[in-house]
Motif scaffolding. Structure first.
Motif, mmCIF file in Angstrom:
data_model
loop_
_atom_site.group_PDB
_atom_site.id
_atom_site.type_symbol
_atom_site.label_atom_id
_atom_site.label_comp_id
_atom_site.label_asym_id
_atom_site.label_seq_id
_atom_site.Cartn_x
_atom_site.Cartn_y
_atom_site.Cartn_z
ATOM 1 N N ALA A 1 25.813 59.370 43.810
ATOM 2 C CA ALA A 1 24.454 59.477 43.277
ATOM 3 C C ALA A 1 24.349 58.834 41.902
ATOM 4 N N ALA A 2 25.440 58.842 41.139
ATOM 5 C CA ALA A 2 25.419 58.271 39.796
ATOM 6 C C ALA A 2 25.561 56.753 39.802
ATOM 7 N N THR A 3 26.023 56.181 40.913
ATOM 8 C CA THR A 3 26.197 54.738 41.002
ATOM 9 C C THR A 3 24.826 54.083 41.128
ATOM 10 N N PRO A 4 24.515 53.100 40.278
ATOM 11 C CA PRO A 4 23.200 52.444 40.370
ATOM 12 C C PRO A 4 22.995 51.800 41.735
ATOM 13 N N ALA A 5 21.777 51.912 42.237
ATOM 14 C CA ALA A 5 21.444 51.354 43.554
ATOM 15 C C ALA A 5 21.491 49.841 43.536
ATOM 16 N N THR A 6 21.382 49.243 42.368
ATOM 17 C CA THR A 6 21.361 47.786 42.273
ATOM 18 C C THR A 6 22.743 47.187 42.109
#
Length: 195
Positions: free
Chosen positions: A176-181
């Protein structure tokens, strides 16, 4: 004579997560006695979505000093049959040892359900029977050893499940903390030139 054991516990995790953790619980630091686990059969009923699984588990056994002449090889094969019903949010597992059954048969049933007081938690009811067919005055001694060992192993199993559930929680938090981009071109990058 037969020894009986009953225990109800709960995990502060959703039923979906607990039943998922059940399949991932080996290996864990509290189950060093588990030597192997193999799926023998698995099927899903297309009409109901019920998952049925049969697994074979190999465990390293422990004997008290007074019982070492009863069994030469303490490794034990366990058959585990489980039924997962996603509609009723119920999972039932049944296990029993396949060898050493005359000395001691251990039959365990676990039922995983949504906790009746908190729908975000899971309740686990564990029931077991320990039976020995030995004579010569050893039956009670073997069954008492068996029930004490079972209680100890059940406590370790709960710690093992809690360990796996915590790892799943940490992995979900990291995802969840990993950026989606991540991996996508940044907004300031120029378009590739056409040749």
């Amino acid at each position: 004579m037969v020894k009986f054991y009953q225990h109800t516990s709960s995990f502060e995790h959703a039923w979906d997560n607990v039943t998922y953790a059940f399949w991932l619980r080996y290996p864990n630091p509290f189950a060093s006695h588990v030597l192997g686990c193999d799926v023998l059969d698995r099927s899903v009923d297309p009409a109901t979505g019920v998952l049925r699984t049969t697994r074979l588990i190999l465990k390293k056994g422990v004997l008290p000093r007074w019982g070492r002449n009863l069994i030469k090889n303490v490794d034990t094969y366990i058959i585990e049959e489980s039924v997962v019903d996603p509609r009723t949010h119920t999972m039932v597992t049944r296990t029993k040892n396949l060898n050493h059954v005359r000395v001691m048969q251990v039959e365990e049933t676990q039922t995983f359900t949504v906790h009746p007081e908190n729908s975000k938690w899971t309740q686990v009811k564990t029931e077991a029977r320990i039976i020995s067919e030995l004579r010569w005055g050893l039956t009670g001694r073997v069954e008492s050893f068996g029930i004490n060992k079972f209680m100890d192993n059940s406590a370790k199993a709960r710690k093992g499940m809690a360990h796996i559930l915590e790892r799943l929680r940490q992995n979900a938090a990291m995802a969840a903390a990993t950026p989606a981009t991540a991996g996508a071109p940044s907004s300031g990058s120029s378009s590739p030139s056409k040749e």
